[in-house]
Design a protein around this motif. Structure first.
Motif, PDB file in Angstrom:
ATOM      1  N   VAL A  40     -43.541  13.286 -21.985  1.00  0.00           N
ATOM      2  CA  VAL A  40     -42.100  13.032 -21.959  1.00  0.00           C
ATOM      3  C   VAL A  40     -41.570  12.824 -23.373  1.00  0.00           C
ATOM      4  CG1 VAL A  40     -40.313  11.392 -21.215  1.00  0.00           C
ATOM      5  CG2 VAL A  40     -42.038  12.196 -19.596  1.00  0.00           C
ATOM      6  N   ARG A  41     -42.326  12.124 -24.190  1.00  0.00           N
ATOM      7  CA  ARG A  41     -41.906  11.908 -25.578  1.00  0.00           C
ATOM      8  C   ARG A  41     -41.725  13.237 -26.308  1.00  0.00           C
ATOM      9  NH1 ARG A  41     -44.653   7.350 -27.173  1.00  0.00           N
ATOM     10  NH2 ARG A  41     -46.542   8.455 -26.635  1.00  0.00           N
ATOM     11  N   LYS A  42     -42.648  14.185 -26.089  1.00  0.00           N
ATOM     12  CA  LYS A  42     -42.543  15.488 -26.738  1.00  0.00           C
ATOM     13  C   LYS A  42     -41.362  16.276 -26.183  1.00  0.00           C
ATOM     14  CE  LYS A  42     -43.544  18.597 -29.626  1.00  0.00           C
ATOM     15  NZ  LYS A  42     -43.337  18.325 -31.063  1.00  0.00           N
ATOM     16  N   LEU A  43     -41.153  16.241 -24.878  1.00  0.00           N
ATOM     17  CA  LEU A  43     -40.002  16.937 -24.290  1.00  0.00           C
ATOM     18  C   LEU A  43     -38.691  16.367 -24.829  1.00  0.00           C
ATOM     19  CD1 LEU A  43     -41.296  17.211 -20.627  1.00  0.00           C
ATOM     20  CD2 LEU A  43     -40.931  19.122 -22.215  1.00  0.00           C
ATOM     21  N   ASP A  44     -38.607  15.047 -24.942  1.00  0.00           N
ATOM     22  CA  ASP A  44     -37.409  14.426 -25.519  1.00  0.00           C
ATOM     23  C   ASP A  44     -37.201  14.890 -26.957  1.00  0.00           C
ATOM     24  OD1 ASP A  44     -36.715  13.005 -23.231  1.00  0.00           O
ATOM     25  OD2 ASP A  44     -37.723  11.160 -23.879  1.00  0.00           O
ATOM     26  N   ALA A  87     -36.642  17.239 -16.389  1.00  0.00           N
ATOM     27  CA  ALA A  87     -35.601  18.282 -16.401  1.00  0.00           C
ATOM     28  C   ALA A  87     -34.368  17.824 -15.624  1.00  0.00           C
ATOM     29  CB  ALA A  87     -36.151  19.579 -15.825  1.00  0.00           C
ATOM     30  N   PHE A  88     -34.577  17.162 -14.483  1.00  0.00           N
ATOM     31  CA  PHE A  88     -33.449  16.663 -13.693  1.00  0.00           C
ATOM     32  C   PHE A  88     -32.652  15.630 -14.490  1.00  0.00           C
ATOM     33  CE2 PHE A  88     -31.592  13.597 -10.743  1.00  0.00           C
ATOM     34  CZ  PHE A  88     -30.782  14.432  -9.991  1.00  0.00           C
ATOM     35  N   VAL A  94     -34.570  24.578 -14.855  1.00  0.00           N
ATOM     36  CA  VAL A  94     -35.989  24.912 -14.719  1.00  0.00           C
ATOM     37  C   VAL A  94     -36.083  26.355 -14.248  1.00  0.00           C
ATOM     38  CG1 VAL A  94     -38.144  24.389 -13.506  1.00  0.00           C
ATOM     39  CG2 VAL A  94     -36.625  22.531 -14.204  1.00  0.00           C
ATOM     40  N   LEU A  95     -36.841  27.147 -15.000  1.00  0.00           N
ATOM     41  CA  LEU A  95     -37.080  28.530 -14.631  1.00  0.00           C
ATOM     42  C   LEU A  95     -38.001  28.590 -13.414  1.00  0.00           C
ATOM     43  CD1 LEU A  95     -37.726  29.775 -18.258  1.00  0.00           C
ATOM     44  CD2 LEU A  95     -35.727  30.319 -16.857  1.00  0.00           C
TER      45      LEU A  95
END
Length: 161
Positions: A40-44, A87-88, A94-95
């Motif tokens: 999650v940290r990387k996605l943020d 993503a939500f 989301v693909l």
């Protein structure tokens, strides 16, 4: 691909989740592998300043009964829940998920040609293969990808001319 949604992230979910991302206008690719505590940290971090441009995709996990890899099912499903929840919350589209076989379109030889292959980083390479497969199917295919993989191609001709 919408001009607005031009920062694409693909994930190979598991205990170590591979992420690969590509900024289409900048022709900038990167990838890595992240444990549950860092995903999650990387996605943020990736979304910072790019949220309106970002698209997220991930490998579809098909649960099967038994087998020696039953613990991978738990880790993959948990990672997919994290990806979907993130993503939500981030309001990132989301693909459609791809089966693991879909990454075969993004051949390793092409990852090497693009400079995307990372030795010893199998999960990151799997995510990069999914990302490349997705980009190869897009209309139009990103120019930088097309020109590196198919240098003889022009809009007026084909590879044979």
């Amino acid at each position: 691909m919408s001009d607005e949604r031009n920062f694409v992230v693909w994930a190979d979910p598991g205990l170590m989740t591979g992420l690969a991302w590509y900024d289409v206008p900048a022709d900038d690719f990167q990838s890595g592998q992240y444990g549950p505590e860092d995903l999650v940290r990387k996605l943020d971090q990736l979304a910072k300043g790019r949220r309106r441009r970002l698209l997220l995709g991930y490998e579809k996990f098909i649960a099967t009964s038994g087998g020696r890899k039953t613990s991978s099912s738990e880790h993959s499903q948990r990672a997919i829940r994290v990806l979907d929840d993130w993503a939500f919350t981030a309001e990132v589209p989301v693909l459609r998920s791809q089966p693991s076989s879909a990454r075969n379109l993004g051949q390793v030889v092409w990852l090497r040609r693009l400079g995307w292959y990372k030795p010893g980083k199998g999960h990151a390479n799997d995510a990069a293969q999914h990302l490349l497969a997705d980009l190869l199917r897009r209309q139009p295919m990103p120019h930088a990808i097309r020109s590196k993989l198919f240098p003889g191609y022009t809009a007026r001709g084909n590879l044979a001319t």
